[in-house]
Design a protein around this motif. Structure first.
Motif, PDB file in Angstrom:
ATOM      1  N   UNK B   9     -43.331  21.123  -2.189  1.00 18.46           N
ATOM      2  CA  UNK B   9     -42.164  20.241  -2.123  1.00 18.46           C
ATOM      3  C   UNK B   9     -41.183  20.694  -1.063  1.00 18.46           C
ATOM      4  N   UNK B  10     -39.906  20.677  -1.431  1.00 21.66           N
ATOM      5  CA  UNK B  10     -38.871  21.000  -0.454  1.00 21.66           C
ATOM      6  C   UNK B  10     -38.937  22.474  -0.052  1.00 21.66           C
ATOM      7  N   UNK B  46     -28.907  25.676  -1.817  1.00 26.20           N
ATOM      8  CA  UNK B  46     -28.445  24.317  -2.133  1.00 26.20           C
ATOM      9  C   UNK B  46     -29.250  23.655  -3.261  1.00 26.20           C
ATOM     10  N   UNK B  47     -30.363  24.258  -3.618  1.00 27.35           N
ATOM     11  CA  UNK B  47     -31.219  23.606  -4.612  1.00 27.35           C
ATOM     12  C   UNK B  47     -30.673  23.746  -6.035  1.00 27.35           C
ATOM     13  N   UNK B  48     -31.034  22.798  -6.871  1.00 24.91           N
ATOM     14  CA  UNK B  48     -30.612  22.802  -8.267  1.00 24.91           C
ATOM     15  C   UNK B  48     -31.178  24.016  -9.007  1.00 24.91           C
ATOM     16  N   UNK B  74     -41.349  27.485  -6.649  1.00 25.33           N
ATOM     17  CA  UNK B  74     -41.272  26.208  -7.349  1.00 25.33           C
ATOM     18  C   UNK B  74     -39.848  25.654  -7.315  1.00 25.33           C
ATOM     19  N   UNK B  75     -39.584  24.746  -6.395  1.00 24.31           N
ATOM     20  CA  UNK B  75     -38.271  24.083  -6.368  1.00 24.31           C
ATOM     21  C   UNK B  75     -38.194  23.102  -7.539  1.00 24.31           C
ATOM     22  N   UNK B  76     -37.032  22.444  -7.751  1.00 20.14           N
ATOM     23  CA  UNK B  76     -36.904  21.529  -8.900  1.00 20.14           C
ATOM     24  C   UNK B  76     -38.066  20.539  -8.949  1.00 20.14           C
ATOM     25  N   UNK B  77     -38.710  20.455 -10.109  1.00 20.98           N
ATOM     26  CA  UNK B  77     -39.857  19.554 -10.238  1.00 20.98           C
ATOM     27  C   UNK B  77     -39.362  18.126 -10.468  1.00 20.98           C
TER      28      UNK B  77
END
Lengths: 142, 80, 142, 80
Positions: B9-10, B46-48, B74-77
């Protein structure tokens, strides 16, 4: 992860409501609840052209299996099917289908909602919305 | 020691790679690894949320990395 | 009672999950919940051979339409499909399918459950369970 | 006056008919009709509930019947 009581898959091909519902049919089932998550055309007032899903597949299957195991115990679910699509999806296509059969219907509603709620929190799958003027990884930023 | 890093992902966009072998300190924890990642790639701030998995399981920040471990970022799923 | 937003039918022929789900597809839908009620093989420890449903059809359609109108208002449902089968049904066959599409999924679960719960209370349809040694009108007696 | 009576489910079994024209008092209410039904067919007493519809709508017990009304006898429903 597939046995006779659960069918958990991450697929690159279109999903089938018919197939998922058929899998969970059971002579002891009094109610089957199916959740179908489709690609929405509008998000926060912006038009979505398409979606792209990617998954960390082995772990996604593992996490979905954990959810399903919980459901089998907590709601005495008879059969459960979870199919998640990955790759490029057009508007209106099914991204996820969850089918749960239980002896009594109330449990099927609760269990099915638990699966989709938890899946969205824990399963390593990511969705990118593609707009005319750019793209966004959903839920990444506050 | 060397570990393998995979990103989705991001996280993959921020790092600029999907998979790479990196050198880290012997006995480095996930927390130390995360701190280094954040200082090197501030956009992660900046990620949640930011989670890590080893052996296809989420791992806590005190997890101690072993040589050749595959760490998955693992960024926010956002499935479903 | 069928228009572009609701499809309410009492049918003598087998139901289709695929058709009901397809009907409620909408580009603005974020979640579709489908309830499928099937004929159970066992009830209170007794083996059911088959079920027989009869309906007071015009009033059944009217009462189902009222339920659907409530759902459209209360949960801002986009599209709703309710198909109820009548006649003789074998074990495992679908007796009722309810599909509800809403912009957000929580509403779809609540609305779909409301439809089946209310349908079972108000819609003039009757179910007879046929056993090896007799038959019983379901819910008739305390 | 005459009214038409239709019965479904167990009501049909108790009455022994699905549809019949019956004579009732002029201006009879649903409540009066129901009382007569219960005394003539005591098996209705055993049911969980007994409702009536006229013109495809449930009607209350004080509903006054008109000549040629179609009264539908609705035992406990069990659809779904």
């Amino acid at each position: 992860m597939t046995d006779s009581l659960m069918d958990i898959q991450v697929l690159e091909t279109p999903l089938s409501v018919e197939k998922c519902t058929a899998f969970v049919q059971d002579p002891a089932a009094g109610g089957t609840v199916v959740f179908v998550g489709t690609v929405r055309e509008w998000t926060k007032g912006k038009r979505v052209l398409r979606l792209e899903f990617e998954a960390y597949k082995p772990m996604a299957i593992r996490e979905m299996t954990k959810i399903v195991e919980t459901v089998k115990e907590r709601w005495e679910a008879l059969k459960i099917c979870v199919h998640h699509r990955v790759g490029v999806l057009e508007i209106g296509e099914e991204a996820v289908i969850i089918a749960v059969a239980t002896p009594h219907r109330k449990a099927a509603f609760e269990a099915c909602e638990y699966v989709i709620d938890t899946l969205k929190q824990t399963v390593p799958i990511w969705k990118k919305e593609v707009f005319e003027d750019g793209e966004v990884w959903v839920a990444a930023h506050p | 020691m060397e570990i393998k890093v995979r990103a989705f992902g991001i996280a993959k966009d921020i790092l600029g790679f999907r998979e790479q072998t990196l050198s880290v300190e012997n006995g480095e924890t996930i927390l130390e690894f995360k701190k280094r990642l954040l200082s090197q790639y501030p956009k992660f701030e900046d990620l949640v949320s930011l989670a890590f998995a080893v052996n296809e399981e989420y791992c806590s920040e005190d997890f101690v990395l072993q040589p050749l471990d595959e760490v998955v970022i693992i960024p926010p799923v956002s499935g479903g």
